[in-house]
Enzyme design. Structure first.
Site, PDB file in Angstrom:
ATOM      1  N   LEU A 127       0.861  -1.171   0.000  1.00  0.00           N
ATOM      2  CA  LEU A 127       0.000   0.000   0.000  1.00  0.00           C
ATOM      3  C   LEU A 127       0.903   1.227   0.000  1.00  0.00           C
ATOM      4  O   LEU A 127       1.994   1.204   0.569  1.00  0.00           O
ATOM      5  CB  LEU A 127      -0.895   0.030   1.245  1.00  0.00           C
ATOM      6  CG  LEU A 127      -1.872  -1.137   1.430  1.00  0.00           C
ATOM      7  CD1 LEU A 127      -2.615  -0.988   2.758  1.00  0.00           C
ATOM      8  CD2 LEU A 127      -2.869  -1.211   0.277  1.00  0.00           C
ATOM      9  N   ASP A 128       0.460   2.309  -0.621  1.00  0.00           N
ATOM     10  CA  ASP A 128       1.214   3.553  -0.574  1.00  0.00           C
ATOM     11  C   ASP A 128       1.415   3.982   0.876  1.00  0.00           C
ATOM     12  O   ASP A 128       0.612   3.639   1.763  1.00  0.00           O
ATOM     13  CB  ASP A 128       0.468   4.669  -1.316  1.00  0.00           C
ATOM     14  CG  ASP A 128       0.466   4.462  -2.818  1.00  0.00           C
ATOM     15  OD1 ASP A 128       1.291   3.678  -3.313  1.00  0.00           O
ATOM     16  OD2 ASP A 128      -0.377   5.095  -3.497  1.00  0.00           O
ATOM     17  N   LYS A 129       2.452   4.750   1.100  1.00  0.00           N
ATOM     18  CA  LYS A 129       2.761   5.242   2.447  1.00  0.00           C
ATOM     19  C   LYS A 129       1.527   5.840   3.116  1.00  0.00           C
ATOM     20  O   LYS A 129       1.239   5.559   4.289  1.00  0.00           O
ATOM     21  CB  LYS A 129       3.875   6.283   2.371  1.00  0.00           C
ATOM     22  CG  LYS A 129       4.156   6.992   3.690  1.00  0.00           C
ATOM     23  CD  LYS A 129       5.204   8.088   3.524  1.00  0.00           C
ATOM     24  CE  LYS A 129       5.409   8.852   4.821  1.00  0.00           C
ATOM     25  NZ  LYS A 129       6.395   9.952   4.677  1.00  0.00           N
ATOM     26  N   ASP A 130       0.789   6.677   2.397  1.00  0.00           N
ATOM     27  CA  ASP A 130      -0.320   7.398   3.007  1.00  0.00           C
ATOM     28  C   ASP A 130      -1.663   6.701   2.855  1.00  0.00           C
ATOM     29  O   ASP A 130      -2.710   7.310   3.113  1.00  0.00           O
ATOM     30  CB  ASP A 130      -0.392   8.820   2.433  1.00  0.00           C
ATOM     31  CG  ASP A 130       0.771   9.683   2.896  1.00  0.00           C
ATOM     32  OD1 ASP A 130       1.249   9.457   4.020  1.00  0.00           O
ATOM     33  OD2 ASP A 130       1.199  10.566   2.133  1.00  0.00           O
ATOM     34  N   THR A 131      -1.650   5.450   2.438  1.00  0.00           N
ATOM     35  CA  THR A 131      -2.873   4.651   2.380  1.00  0.00           C
ATOM     36  C   THR A 131      -2.881   3.675   3.551  1.00  0.00           C
ATOM     37  O   THR A 131      -1.894   2.999   3.807  1.00  0.00           O
ATOM     38  CB  THR A 131      -2.960   3.867   1.055  1.00  0.00           C
ATOM     39  OG1 THR A 131      -2.986   4.798  -0.036  1.00  0.00           O
ATOM     40  CG2 THR A 131      -4.217   3.013   1.003  1.00  0.00           C
TER      41      THR A 131
END
Length: 330
Positions: free
Chosen positions: A138-142
């Site tokens: 998952l993306d860092k901010d997800t």
């Protein structure tokens, strides 16, 4: 930097295989694939991120080999929210702000560092030294649910399921996204090709099928809640199910249909005025979010050892929930 020119016998060969042969096996194909996907390879002075890109006679490939670095991520006592765990795999609820694996600018403090501490020597190494056990990310901010393999057999089995994207199996990945406005339809499918943006190489974009790095991308969406006047909703809560797994797929697709994710400064920068137009409490919640409002809610897959269907659902984190609650008041 190293430049390599393709000869007549190299025509039609995959870029990663061509480079592996040209470098006499001094760099592994898996390493070359990672370097290509990381944007460290150009062909005829154009960045190419697709290892399968076919070479032509006279093509000049240039590879930027980074200096060697310590390949062994260290164990760190970082708290994990464990949803499920057995001898084969571990399912966690990843918080927003946590990077999945070490990389440039993030050598420590990642999910991998936390997993090494939590799991010890049981983690699978088949994903690479820096990505032990990682079969998806998952993306860092997800935020949201992720599964990690503890054995090589589990890693191979799960990787196959993720590659299939549920087309023939039980794999399911559903996300919740808070977006500006609301789609006209309650449900729909977005099918495009995604590739590097021509104006900003750090971004993905909807591109022509003919672009060399274009990859087919399919997202199914359904509107769960509309916020604001029925005739013209201010925002909406949308469930997105992936049929492919491309970089930033949901973010790009929702922006493509005119409904970028709330808090997404990369693909929704043109909608910053929307936040200024909502009531003060909602605006404060959006500003406090400080990230794209995207959460991996549901993950389903077949257990590699038992063959059982495993299905996990994790609640929306507090920062997104607060934004949703304030939007409901409009």
């Amino acid at each position: 930097m190293e430049d390599v020119t393709a000869g007549p016998d190299d025509a039609g060969q995959r870029l990663d295989r061509f480079l592996a042969a040209a470098l006499d096996g001094t760099v592994s194909r898996s390493r070359l694939k990672a370097l290509i996907e990381d944007g460290r390879v150009t062909v005829n002075d154009t960045v190419v991120r697709e290892p399968r890109r076919s070479m032509r006679k006279g093509d000049v490939a240039r590879i930027d080999l980074p200096p060697p670095a310590d390949p062994e991520p260290q164990a760190e006592a970082i708290a994990l929210s464990v949803v499920y765990e057995d001898d084969t795999l571990i399912v966690i609820d990843k918080p927003a702000g946590m990077v999945v694996h070490p990389g440039s600018g993030n050598p420590t403090g990642t999910l991998v560092n936390a997993l090494i501490h939590h799991c010890g020597d049981t983690l699978s190494g088949i994903g690479g030294v820096k990505r032990p056990g990682i079969v998806h990310r998952l993306d860092k901010d997800t935020s949201g649910v992720m599964v990690v393999a503890k054995t090589d057999a589990a890693h191979k089995h799960l990787s196959g399921q993720f590659a299939d994207h549920g087309r023939t199996g039980a794999m399911e990945r559903t996300y919740q996204a808070l977006v500006w406005g609301a789609p006209d339809r309650n449900a729909g499918t977005i099918a495009t090709h995604l590739g590097r943006s021509g104006s900003d190489r750090t971004k993905q974009a909807v591109v022509s099928e003919s672009q060399p790095d274009a990859r087919h991308a399919v997202t199914r969406f359904s509107v769960e809640t509309r916020f604001g006047p029925p005739a013209k909703p201010v925002a909406s809560l949308v469930a997105c199910t992936l049929e492919t797994g491309r970089t930033h797929q949901i973010r790009v697709h929702m922006a493509h249909i005119g409904h970028p994710l709330i808090g997404d400064d990369v693909y929704g920068a043109g909608f910053r005025s929307k936040a200024r137009a909502v009531p003060e409490t909602a605006r404060a919640a959006v500003e406090a979010l400080g990230r794209q409002a995207l959460h991996a809610r549901t993950l389903a897959f077949i257990h590699p050892s038992t063959g059982d269907l495993m299905r996990f659902e994790v609640a929306m984190p507090a920062d997104m929930a607060r934004v949703a609650e304030e939007l409901r008041r409009i």
